[in-house]
Scaffold this motif. Structure first.
Motif, PDB file in Angstrom:
ATOM      1  N   VAL A  64       0.837  -1.202   0.000  1.00  0.00           N
ATOM      2  CA  VAL A  64       0.000   0.000   0.000  1.00  0.00           C
ATOM      3  C   VAL A  64       0.874   1.256   0.000  1.00  0.00           C
ATOM      4  O   VAL A  64       0.610   2.208  -0.743  1.00  0.00           O
ATOM      5  CB  VAL A  64      -0.954  -0.004   1.213  1.00  0.00           C
ATOM      6  CG1 VAL A  64      -1.679   1.340   1.330  1.00  0.00           C
ATOM      7  CG2 VAL A  64      -1.965  -1.144   1.084  1.00  0.00           C
ATOM      8  N   ARG A 123       1.011   4.096  -2.977  1.00  0.00           N
ATOM      9  CA  ARG A 123       0.794   5.520  -2.727  1.00  0.00           C
ATOM     10  C   ARG A 123       1.895   6.377  -3.341  1.00  0.00           C
ATOM     11  O   ARG A 123       1.690   7.531  -3.686  1.00  0.00           O
ATOM     12  CB  ARG A 123       0.728   5.792  -1.221  1.00  0.00           C
ATOM     13  CG  ARG A 123      -0.530   5.305  -0.546  1.00  0.00           C
ATOM     14  CD  ARG A 123      -1.751   6.085  -0.962  1.00  0.00           C
ATOM     15  NE  ARG A 123      -1.782   7.420  -0.395  1.00  0.00           N
ATOM     16  CZ  ARG A 123      -2.731   8.321  -0.666  1.00  0.00           C
ATOM     17  NH1 ARG A 123      -3.685   8.028  -1.535  1.00  0.00           N
ATOM     18  NH2 ARG A 123      -2.718   9.511  -0.096  1.00  0.00           N
ATOM     19  N   LEU A 151      -1.608  -5.346  -5.887  1.00  0.00           N
ATOM     20  CA  LEU A 151      -2.831  -5.145  -5.105  1.00  0.00           C
ATOM     21  C   LEU A 151      -4.069  -5.526  -5.911  1.00  0.00           C
ATOM     22  O   LEU A 151      -4.984  -6.193  -5.404  1.00  0.00           O
ATOM     23  CB  LEU A 151      -2.926  -3.688  -4.655  1.00  0.00           C
ATOM     24  CG  LEU A 151      -1.976  -3.262  -3.532  1.00  0.00           C
ATOM     25  CD1 LEU A 151      -2.033  -1.749  -3.332  1.00  0.00           C
ATOM     26  CD2 LEU A 151      -2.318  -3.983  -2.232  1.00  0.00           C
ATOM     27  N   VAL A 193      -6.247  -5.995   2.699  1.00  0.00           N
ATOM     28  CA  VAL A 193      -5.994  -4.980   1.671  1.00  0.00           C
ATOM     29  C   VAL A 193      -7.047  -3.882   1.730  1.00  0.00           C
ATOM     30  O   VAL A 193      -6.732  -2.681   1.752  1.00  0.00           O
ATOM     31  CB  VAL A 193      -5.973  -5.625   0.268  1.00  0.00           C
ATOM     32  CG1 VAL A 193      -5.961  -4.546  -0.821  1.00  0.00           C
ATOM     33  CG2 VAL A 193      -4.769  -6.535   0.113  1.00  0.00           C
ATOM     34  N   LEU A 212      -6.692   0.155   2.617  1.00  0.00           N
ATOM     35  CA  LEU A 212      -6.984   1.171   1.604  1.00  0.00           C
ATOM     36  C   LEU A 212      -8.080   2.143   2.028  1.00  0.00           C
ATOM     37  O   LEU A 212      -8.128   3.281   1.547  1.00  0.00           O
ATOM     38  CB  LEU A 212      -7.405   0.495   0.292  1.00  0.00           C
ATOM     39  CG  LEU A 212      -6.371  -0.374  -0.429  1.00  0.00           C
ATOM     40  CD1 LEU A 212      -6.971  -0.947  -1.700  1.00  0.00           C
ATOM     41  CD2 LEU A 212      -5.109   0.422  -0.750  1.00  0.00           C
ATOM     42  N   THR A 235      -9.020   6.389   0.392  1.00  0.00           N
ATOM     43  CA  THR A 235      -9.887   6.516  -0.787  1.00  0.00           C
ATOM     44  C   THR A 235     -10.803   7.732  -0.681  1.00  0.00           C
ATOM     45  O   THR A 235     -10.915   8.361   0.360  1.00  0.00           O
ATOM     46  CB  THR A 235     -10.735   5.247  -0.971  1.00  0.00           C
ATOM     47  OG1 THR A 235     -11.511   5.033   0.217  1.00  0.00           O
ATOM     48  CG2 THR A 235      -9.862   4.044  -1.214  1.00  0.00           C
ATOM     49  N   ARG A 251     -11.077   1.038  -6.211  1.00  0.00           N
ATOM     50  CA  ARG A 251     -10.648   1.483  -4.880  1.00  0.00           C
ATOM     51  C   ARG A 251      -9.112   1.500  -4.774  1.00  0.00           C
ATOM     52  O   ARG A 251      -8.523   2.388  -4.166  1.00  0.00           O
ATOM     53  CB  ARG A 251     -11.254   0.566  -3.827  1.00  0.00           C
ATOM     54  CG  ARG A 251     -11.291   1.152  -2.427  1.00  0.00           C
ATOM     55  CD  ARG A 251     -11.944   0.154  -1.476  1.00  0.00           C
ATOM     56  NE  ARG A 251     -13.312  -0.113  -1.865  1.00  0.00           N
ATOM     57  CZ  ARG A 251     -14.356   0.598  -1.451  1.00  0.00           C
ATOM     58  NH1 ARG A 251     -14.146   1.603  -0.636  1.00  0.00           N
ATOM     59  NH2 ARG A 251     -15.575   0.308  -1.842  1.00  0.00           N
ATOM     60  N   VAL A 252      -8.467   0.492  -5.380  1.00  0.00           N
ATOM     61  CA  VAL A 252      -7.002   0.437  -5.375  1.00  0.00           C
ATOM     62  C   VAL A 252      -6.430   1.637  -6.118  1.00  0.00           C
ATOM     63  O   VAL A 252      -5.500   2.311  -5.634  1.00  0.00           O
ATOM     64  CB  VAL A 252      -6.500  -0.882  -6.005  1.00  0.00           C
ATOM     65  CG1 VAL A 252      -4.974  -0.836  -6.186  1.00  0.00           C
ATOM     66  CG2 VAL A 252      -6.887  -2.075  -5.146  1.00  0.00           C
ATOM     67  N   ALA A 308      -6.894   4.812  -4.061  1.00  0.00           N
ATOM     68  CA  ALA A 308      -5.941   4.888  -2.951  1.00  0.00           C
ATOM     69  C   ALA A 308      -4.516   5.119  -3.432  1.00  0.00           C
ATOM     70  O   ALA A 308      -3.692   5.670  -2.693  1.00  0.00           O
ATOM     71  CB  ALA A 308      -6.012   3.604  -2.122  1.00  0.00           C
ATOM     72  N   ALA A 309      -4.217   4.704  -4.660  1.00  0.00           N
ATOM     73  CA  ALA A 309      -2.871   4.877  -5.208  1.00  0.00           C
ATOM     74  C   ALA A 309      -2.595   6.311  -5.652  1.00  0.00           C
ATOM     75  O   ALA A 309      -1.513   6.603  -6.162  1.00  0.00           O
ATOM     76  CB  ALA A 309      -2.659   3.924  -6.380  1.00  0.00           C
TER      77      ALA A 309
END
Length: 318
Positions: free
Chosen positions: A8, A12, A22, A36, A40, A44, A133-134, A137-138
């Protein structure tokens, strides 16, 4: 086992390999999926999610690629989730969208991921909400979700995106298709692509007319604009971005964006809860309680609805 906190943190920082891992955990329904998602969750909510849908051949991938370029010129980080149909024979997917978006492959501010539907209907992959969502969050400012080529009933993208873009093209019967249930209801922005072809003006006129026949709108309600583009040449793309920004501003000003995101979260929770219940019911395959209920239905002593009530009560009691 993957080191989720490290993954994570790397995601980021914009490291594509971490983002890929992920999303792979999400797609594979890994035992670490709960860890995970928990990691996250606080990260988000910053990405603007735009869904692009339309019939096969209207130029969704080309339009998506052009939009990526437009957003990158504004300095925004962009994530793309391109959903391809799975082969009924191999279970794989062609992933042709990655080929069409190869111009952005070396851009560190762009992350492109193709996903196979794996038999899931609705135009999206089952894991698409978690994959979005990944990307959110990234650190992606915009996430573009491109569906498979869909028909009038496969409109799941409307429930997964902040803004839904419906693409049409002249000469494909899209004017008629747009009149059918499902299409007119989901679009926030309509794009008539390949507008250099004969019939583009007629398609745009028909679409505007059909939108005018839709449900009554108040003075401040959103009326979906119809934008003409030639995505292969980048024509009209700035106008699409402008329409997206106007829709986002309108939603934020009226609380619609927050309401849509709450509804999306509620549907996701409901879907996961139903999946968990199905797994528990599946575990009862050889359970004597299920067999006993089936015997009572066959003998006429109990109806299926009553049996289902008994089953739900049994599951609730553990």
């Amino acid at each position: 086992m993957q080191d989720v906190p490290s993954l994570v943190a790397a995601a980021r920082e914009g490291r594509p390999r971490a983002v890929a891992r992920l999303i792979s955990l999400v797609e594979g329904a890994s035992p670490q999926l709960r860890e995970v998602m928990a990691a996250l969750a606080p990260l988000t909510g910053g990405a603007y999610v735009v869904g692009l849908t339309g019939s096969p051949g209207v130029g969704k991938s080309t339009t998506t690629s052009a939009l990526v370029g437009a957003f990158r010129r504004q300095g925004r980080r962009v994530g793309v989730l391109a959903v391809d149909p799975s082969s009924p024979f191999s279970g794989g997917a062609l992933l042709g969208d990655r080929v069409r978006m190869s111009d952005h492959a070396s851009d560190p501010g762009v992350y492109i991921r193709s996903m196979a539907t794996r038999g899931h209907l609705g135009g999206l992959a089952r894991a698409a909400p978690q994959a979005v969502r990944v990307l959110d969050a990234a650190g992606c400012d915009v996430v573009l979700v491109e569906t498979v080529g869909v028909g009038q009933s496969e409109v799941e993208i409307a429930s997964q995106a902040d803004t839904s873009v419906v693409l049409l093209a002249p000469g494909m019967g899209d004017g008629i298709q747009a009149a059918k249930a499902g299409i007119l209801e989901i679009g926030d922005v309509y794009v008539v692509n390949k507008a250099d072809r004969e019939g583009a003006d007629a398609t745009a006129r028909e679409l505007n007319h059909m939108l005018g026949l839709g449900e009554a709108r108040g003075p401040g309600d959103w009326r979906p604009p119809v934008v003409r583009t030639v995505a292969a040449r980048g024509e009209g793309i700035d106008e699409v971005v402008e329409a997206l920004e106007k829709h986002r501003a309108w939603m934020e000003g009226r609380g619609v964006l927050a309401a849509r995101r709450r509804a999306r979260a509620a549907r996701e929770v409901e879907t996961l809860a139903v999946m968990a219940l199905r797994e528990r019911i599946g575990d009862l395959g050889g359970d004597r309680r299920l067999d006993a209920l089936a015997d009572r239905i066959v003998s006429g002593d109990l109806d299926p609805y009553g049996a289902a009530d008994f089953l739900v009560e049994a599951l609730a009691d553990g």
